[in-house]
Scaffold this active site. Structure first.
Site, PDB file in Angstrom:
ATOM      1  N   GLU A 295       0.840  -1.247  -0.157  1.00 31.04           N
ATOM      2  CA  GLU A 295      -0.057  -0.174   0.060  1.00 31.04           C
ATOM      3  C   GLU A 295       0.593   1.129   0.026  1.00 31.04           C
ATOM      4  O   GLU A 295       1.937   1.311   0.773  1.00 31.04           O
ATOM      5  CB  GLU A 295      -0.909  -0.037   1.280  1.00 31.04           C
ATOM      6  CG  GLU A 295      -1.886   1.278   1.126  1.00 31.04           C
ATOM      7  CD  GLU A 295      -2.764   1.223   2.431  1.00 31.04           C
ATOM      8  OE1 GLU A 295      -2.345   0.821   3.358  1.00 31.04           O
ATOM      9  OE2 GLU A 295      -4.044   1.324   2.125  1.00 31.04           O
ATOM     10  N   ALA A 429       1.918  -0.496  11.056  1.00 34.05           N
ATOM     11  CA  ALA A 429       1.388  -1.609  10.694  1.00 34.05           C
ATOM     12  C   ALA A 429       0.623  -1.630   9.406  1.00 34.05           C
ATOM     13  O   ALA A 429       0.503  -0.609   8.762  1.00 34.05           O
ATOM     14  CB  ALA A 429       0.365  -2.307  11.920  1.00 34.05           C
ATOM     15  N   MET A 430       0.173  -2.774   8.885  1.00 32.79           N
ATOM     16  CA  MET A 430      -0.480  -3.032   7.474  1.00 32.79           C
ATOM     17  C   MET A 430      -1.535  -4.177   7.588  1.00 32.79           C
ATOM     18  O   MET A 430      -1.310  -5.083   7.992  1.00 32.79           O
ATOM     19  CB  MET A 430       0.570  -3.315   6.488  1.00 32.79           C
ATOM     20  CG  MET A 430      -0.146  -3.189   5.128  1.00 32.79           C
ATOM     21  SD  MET A 430      -0.984  -1.819   4.623  1.00 32.79           S
ATOM     22  CE  MET A 430      -1.930  -2.272   3.320  1.00 32.79           C
ATOM     23  N   GLU A 431      -2.725  -3.728   6.951  1.00 32.82           N
ATOM     24  CA  GLU A 431      -3.884  -4.519   7.242  1.00 32.82           C
ATOM     25  C   GLU A 431      -4.122  -5.576   6.053  1.00 32.82           C
ATOM     26  O   GLU A 431      -5.136  -6.042   5.942  1.00 32.82           O
ATOM     27  CB  GLU A 431      -4.958  -3.661   7.205  1.00 32.82           C
ATOM     28  CG  GLU A 431      -5.443  -2.980   5.739  1.00 32.82           C
ATOM     29  CD  GLU A 431      -4.665  -1.703   5.726  1.00 32.82           C
ATOM     30  OE1 GLU A 431      -5.272  -0.875   4.886  1.00 32.82           O
ATOM     31  OE2 GLU A 431      -3.979  -1.479   6.565  1.00 32.82           O
ATOM     32  N   ASN A 432      -3.055  -6.054   5.531  1.00 32.67           N
ATOM     33  CA  ASN A 432      -2.936  -7.073   4.455  1.00 32.67           C
ATOM     34  C   ASN A 432      -4.282  -8.280   4.885  1.00 32.67           C
ATOM     35  O   ASN A 432      -3.959  -8.815   6.016  1.00 32.67           O
ATOM     36  CB  ASN A 432      -1.905  -7.670   4.224  1.00 32.67           C
ATOM     37  CG  ASN A 432      -0.559  -6.825   4.069  1.00 32.67           C
ATOM     38  OD1 ASN A 432      -0.601  -6.057   3.229  1.00 32.67           O
ATOM     39  ND2 ASN A 432       0.265  -6.978   5.032  1.00 32.67           N
ATOM     40  N   GLU A 465      -5.928  -2.428  12.859  1.00 31.00           N
ATOM     41  CA  GLU A 465      -5.735  -3.370  11.773  1.00 31.00           C
ATOM     42  C   GLU A 465      -6.936  -4.365  11.642  1.00 31.00           C
ATOM     43  O   GLU A 465      -7.297  -4.842  10.448  1.00 31.00           O
ATOM     44  CB  GLU A 465      -4.330  -3.871  11.701  1.00 31.00           C
ATOM     45  CG  GLU A 465      -3.168  -3.092  11.976  1.00 31.00           C
ATOM     46  CD  GLU A 465      -3.140  -1.973  10.798  1.00 31.00           C
ATOM     47  OE1 GLU A 465      -2.688  -0.922  11.200  1.00 31.00           O
ATOM     48  OE2 GLU A 465      -3.711  -2.308   9.571  1.00 31.00           O
ATOM     49  N   HIS A 468      -9.905  -2.770   9.969  1.00 32.60           N
ATOM     50  CA  HIS A 468      -9.730  -2.634   8.428  1.00 32.60           C
ATOM     51  C   HIS A 468     -10.150  -4.151   7.611  1.00 32.60           C
ATOM     52  O   HIS A 468     -10.129  -4.004   6.491  1.00 32.60           O
ATOM     53  CB  HIS A 468      -8.192  -2.714   8.130  1.00 32.60           C
ATOM     54  CG  HIS A 468      -7.687  -1.230   7.962  1.00 32.60           C
ATOM     55  ND1 HIS A 468      -8.529  -0.371   7.363  1.00 32.60           N
ATOM     56  CD2 HIS A 468      -6.791  -0.625   8.611  1.00 32.60           C
ATOM     57  CE1 HIS A 468      -7.783   0.807   7.196  1.00 32.60           C
ATOM     58  NE2 HIS A 468      -6.842   0.881   8.006  1.00 32.60           N
ATOM     59  N   GLU A 487      -9.408   4.648   6.609  1.00 33.15           N
ATOM     60  CA  GLU A 487      -8.603   4.887   7.507  1.00 33.15           C
ATOM     61  C   GLU A 487      -9.306   5.679   8.691  1.00 33.15           C
ATOM     62  O   GLU A 487      -8.937   5.498   9.799  1.00 33.15           O
ATOM     63  CB  GLU A 487      -7.236   5.659   7.196  1.00 33.15           C
ATOM     64  CG  GLU A 487      -6.303   5.103   6.170  1.00 33.15           C
ATOM     65  CD  GLU A 487      -5.766   3.915   6.809  1.00 33.15           C
ATOM     66  OE1 GLU A 487      -5.798   3.365   8.001  1.00 33.15           O
ATOM     67  OE2 GLU A 487      -5.130   3.112   6.123  1.00 33.15           O
TER      68      GLU A 487
END
Length: 1025
Positions: A295, A429-432, A465, A468, A487
């Site tokens: 992202e 952090a990342m919400e994959n 996360e 998301h 977001e």
């Protein structure tokens, strides 16, 4: 581990000869004040301005500055002739004047050629001049009121590229990707193959998709009616990171096709795409690791794809790995098969329909802890030596997952949910989908070294996360202009869910603080609507700012408070059910709310006044008998009439909530909607005071005209607890913001906080400390040491009782512990009470035990900062940094190291973090912000940013949140015209894309506002403080 010694490093002379040393009114000449500045210019050797610090991943053969600028211009213009830049430059440098200084007489042929060239040049200039307002951009030449009149792009092979826009065409859509990857973590390269199932929505001949950094070896095409693969031509257009596949036949509407691309690429050495990590384990052995961060625009660097959020498809992913490594992806592992090379190929189940930016995969040595939650296997992964720090994350995730499934009335759709602590990760952090990735400090929790603030951070980020997985993953914005739908909702649910499940953490205090700080940013003229048009990669990166997150969340809080929690929940459940697996726009959200509210309220009309215009309102309230007179205007931090006159048309639909002394606070709250410039509210009785914006649920500032502020100040002094702690903090925030722009005298703001002697809650005290610290910093950085000392004395008198009551322990509720941390940090920073003595005693004991003695976690940062003031203490902290297994403790040490008054040490820290060997580059933003708050570190931070700007924007993308943070952190405390000119001049000499960054424009504006603030208030402060 490399040791630090002062004589190892020589500061560049230009970092000493800072413009701050030039004399100007109200500025101390620091070169004449050795006690204020630890370095004398003669103590350091000159380091040439053009010297380079190597950055991990850039290598030794870097371009010089001129070449970098030239290549940046070429990329910005996107014109094929710029590819010949090096040749043009080489021929130009071959010219030398004759040694004797004479000129040769040109031949007749030369004269004819010269005349011809001049005529052509004049003709071209006239044509350009006569074009009707033509602007050359990255997309081409746009004429006024016309669209898509673009310069035809040229592919790398010299042929015309069939598409000229940044956004992809919609004639073809992907339905499924089959992606096979073989990464080599030793050479940091990988081979890939992707097979994309396509459907034609319109007749076309060209397939346009994204690809960047790939060495494409084979492209084949097959239609559904023919099973024969055909080799096809491919065109590449790097400036838009696009490729075009020229199909061997016309693609017909409604028909299906298959495209297969084989390629190879480097594993990235930045923090974007499929990137590599090298870390050292507890036995001092180097380990390799690879992870993804796609992202917003980096999936295209890992595999050719339709890299826009609206192009959702399913994914089948295969990864070939070493036997001792673990591979993870979005979905559960389906099979593991040995290969002929002695490796393992893992295949993962086909995914749900999702956007490319949510695809993820990880390869490395990991261990995990797991728990089943209603058929979903929840697992938390970390590198092996840190697996004992995952228990809190697992317990928190299980509780939050159950809460969200119940609240949204939609089950989490995958069979597994992994959370992974990445050893080196830029984002928080990342919400994959199904594979959430985190920094180690935002997922891991160590009972011995993590404070209550660390616990709250980990809990909130997991909550964000997980939210998301519904807001962003299940329902996704069509384009990045509506990023706030992802977001803003995730941030709102983060605070909402933590308040519901972990009420003892008082997360509302953090949300309140975040709203205060977001409104400071949103008040600037350089702000933007949270729903804004974006096209370029820099514009998209810039959308990841506090407005998309916290303003979006604040507007949802305001709407929930106005409509009621039941109506709000019903509307978002409807929204999620109606748009599952789809890509939507803001109107789809408001339509769901309107469906629930019926004809009682047009939510879309109301909320568009908040999402489609920047800034927020200032509501002026005046009591007149039994009437409340209300008036709205845009809040401006400046009283400059030319700025205010340009925005007189602003109008918001404002939920007005209020409490008065005439009713019991806990039982009475009235709400109305102010949807015009002015209005009147009729009260049932005459009141002594009124507090508008109850609990600060509304996104606006309130000014109490005439005697309104005086009445509230009197009430706070008599009995502050008739108002909630949120309202008391809200009053402190509003009056200081209004004093800053001259609406109320600054002395009135200090009169209001006189009541703090009787304050026991965290939110009002921390907001007062924040507001007064802003003033202190401006005074200190300008050298007004006596005045800043008098300010500290005044604040100390207000909080003396609370400071003396604090113990150096971790006892009490989370809120009490955070208050203790704030108060003792304030006291030790200014050497008040016996704070420094106690901190020194604790630090000396910890150092004597070689770091094995436990310290109270909530005051650990304060203890380390005091310890770092001595040479011995600083060097010991540095020696302990790399050996620590807890990221929470390492961050506390790093903040202490960066709080030193020794400029040599500060410069070395920044340089080491940029190099990335001892201190990871992901920490650089934290270090620069911390250095930038110190005196004289704020000068050094800015000089470091200037000297290393090209390296910074190579490592962190232009416009990224990290770059935003670095620019703000290195400039926000400047308050002189000299520094304003210097910052402006620096950025004006960069690319146009850099100059137009919002964070750059914001830096200019903040410095100008600091200058205005000092001009307005310095004399007043001097007289009465």
């Amino acid at each position: 581990m490399e040791t630090f010694t002062n004589d190892r490093l020589q500061l560049p002379r230009n970092m000493i000869e800072n413009s701050m040393f030039e004399e100007e009114p109200d500025v101390v000449d620091l070169a004449k004040e050795p006690c204020l500045h630890p370095l004398e210019p003669d103590e350091v050797e000159y380091e040439p301005r053009g010297s380079r610090l190597l950055v991990r991943g850039l290598g030794e053969h870097e371009m010089d500055e001129d070449e970098e600028d030239y290549e940046s211009s070429a990329k910005l213009l996107g014109m094929s002739f710029m590819n010949r830049s090096s040749g043009l430059r080489n021929s130009a440098t071959g010219y030398r004047q004759s040694p004797d200084g004479t000129c040769s007489v040109p031949s007749a042929r030369t004269l004819v050629i010269c005349v011809f060239v001049i005529v052509v040049a004049v003709s071209v200039i006239m044509v350009i001049y006569l074009l009707p307002r033509c602007t050359f951009t990255k997309e081409g030449c746009h004429k006024t009121n016309q669209s898509a009149e673009l310069i035809q792009p040229i592919a790398t092979n010299g042929k015309v590229f069939p598409w000229a826009q940044i956004r992809l065409p919609t004639a073809i859509i992907p339905q499924r990707y089959e992606l096979s990857l073989h990464p080599n973590l030793t050479s940091m390269t990988f081979r890939g193959s992707v097979t994309i199932s396509l459907q034609a929505l319109q007749d076309t001949r060209d397939i346009i998709l994204h690809s960047t950094g790939h060495n494409i070896s084979s492209v084949t095409f097959m239609s559904a009616v023919s099973s024969q693969e055909k080799q096809v031509e491919i065109l590449e257009y790097p400036y838009h990171e696009q490729i075009a596949v020229v199909a061997p036949e016309s693609l017909l509407t409604g028909h299906n096709y298959t495209l297969k691309i084989e390629y190879s690429a480097n594993i990235s050495n930045s923090y974007y795409g499929f990137y590599g990590i090298t870390y050292t384990d507890k036995s001092n052995e180097k380990k390799n690791f690879a992870a993804t961060q796609f992202e917003p625009l980096a999936a295209r660097s890992a595999f050719p794809c339709f890299d826009e959020p609206a192009f959702k498809a399913t994914f089948i992913i295969k990864i070939t790995r070493d036997e001792h490594h673990t591979a993870l992806s979005n979905m559960p592992k389906k099979s593991s098969v040995p290969t002929e090379e002695g490796l393992i190929q893992d295949e993962f189940s086909e995914s749900v329909k999702m956007s490319t930016y949510l695809v993820a995969f990880i390869v490395g040595e990991m261990r995990n802890l797991s728990q089943d939650v209603n058929g979903t296997l929840v697992s938390v992964y970390a590198v092996p030596e840190k697996i004992d720090q995952v228990y809190h994350a697992l317990d928190t995730t299980v509780k939050l997952l159950e809460f969200y499934q119940n609240y949204f009335e939609i089950q989490y759709p995958l069979k597994k949910l992994d959370l992974v602590a990445i050893p080196d990760f830029e984002a928080g952090a990342m919400e994959n989908w199904g594979l959430l990735t985190f920094r180690e400090e935002t997922l891991l929790y160590d009972n011995a070294t993590s404070s209550v603030a660390d616990r709250k951070l980990v809990t909130k980020i997991i909550a964000h996360e997980l939210a998301h997985q519904w807001f962003g993953n299940l329902v996704t914005m069509q384009w990045w202009n509506d990023l706030w739908l992802n977001e803003g909702f995730a941030t709102f649910m983060e605070y909402f869910s933590v308040e519901k499940i972990f009420k003892e953490l008082n997360s509302y205090e953090d949300f309140l603080d975040a709203r205060f700080k977001t409104m400071r940013k949103d008040s600037l003229n350089s702000s933007h609507p949270i729903s804004s048009s974006v096209q370029s990669s820099e514009q998209i990166e810039e959308m990841f700012d506090s407005l998309s997150y916290f303003k979006g969340a604040s507007l949802l809080l305001m709407l929930k408070s106005y409509l009621s929690e039941d109506v709000f929940q019903h509307a978002i459940i409807l929204y999620l059910h109606n748009h599952s697996y789809a890509a939507i726009q803001s109107d789809d959200l408001w339509d769901s709310f309107n469906e629930v509210t019926g004809k009682t309220l047009d939510v879309k009309k109301m909320m568009k006044t908040w999402t489609l215009q920047k800034g927020f309102p200032l509501v002026t309230v005046q009591r007149k008998g039994t009437e409340l007179l209300l008036q709205q205007e845009r809040f401006f931090p400046s009283m400059q009439p030319e700025i205010q006159d340009s925005d007189t048309s602003h109008l918001w639909h404002i939920p007005i909530s209020y409490v008065t002394d005439g009713r019991n606070y806990s039982e009475y709250r009235s709400v109305s909607l102010l949807d015009k410039k002015s209005d009147v509210i009729n009260l049932t009785e005459q009141v002594q005071w009124v507090k508008v914006n109850t609990n600060m649920t509304g996104y606006y500032i309130v000014h109490y005209a005439h005697d309104g502020w005086a009445a509230l100040i009197n009430q706070l002094k008599r009995n502050p607890y008739v108002l909630s702690d949120k309202d008391r903090a809200n009053l402190i925030n509003n009056i200081f913001e209004l004093a800053g722009l001259g609406k109320v005298p600054l002395q009135m703001a200090f009169d209001l906080i006189d009541y703090l002697r009787n304050e026991t809650h965290t939110a009002p005290i921390t907001e007062a400390l924040f507001q007064t610290d802003l003033i202190y910093n401006l005074l200190e950085k300008l050298g007004h040491m006596d005045l800043s000392s008098r300010l500290v004395t005044r604040v100390h008198k207000l909080l003396q009782n609370q400071i003396q009551q604090q113990t150096w322990t971790d006892e009490g509720t989370p809120s009490m512990r955070e208050l203790r941390s704030a108060l003792l940090e304030f006291a030790c920073a200014h050497s008040l009470e016996n704070c420094t003595t106690m901190a020194t005693k604790l630090f000396d004991g910890w150092m004597a035990s070689n770091g094995t003695q436990s310290l109270p976690t909530d005051v650990m940062t304060t203890v380390f900062k005091v310890g770092a003031r001595t040479e011995k203490g600083w060097l010991f902290l540095f020696s302990m940094y790399s050996s620590m297994g807890s990221e929470a403790e390492k961050d506390k040490i790093l903040e202490a190291l960066a709080s030193s008054a020794d400029a040599h040490k500060l410069y070395w820290l920044m340089k080491s973090s940029l190099d990335g060997d001892i201190i990871r580059t992901q920490k650089l933003s934290l270090i620069i912000r911390t250095v930038g708050r110190q005196f004289p570190g704020h000068l050094l931070a800015w000089d470091f940013v200037k000297e290393n700007w090209n390296k910074l924007v190579h490592k962190f993308h232009l416009g990224s949140y990290t770059i935003q943070s670095i620019v703000a952190g290195s400039t926000h405390l400047f308050s002189t015209k000299t520094h304003l000119s210097e910052v402006q001049e620096f950025f004006e000499n960069q690319s146009e894309a850099t100059l137009q960054l919002r964070c750059v424009q914001e830096a200019f504006e903040v410095i100008e506002l600091n200058i205005q603030w000092m001009a307005r208030n310095l004399k007043t402060l001097t007289l009465w403080l």
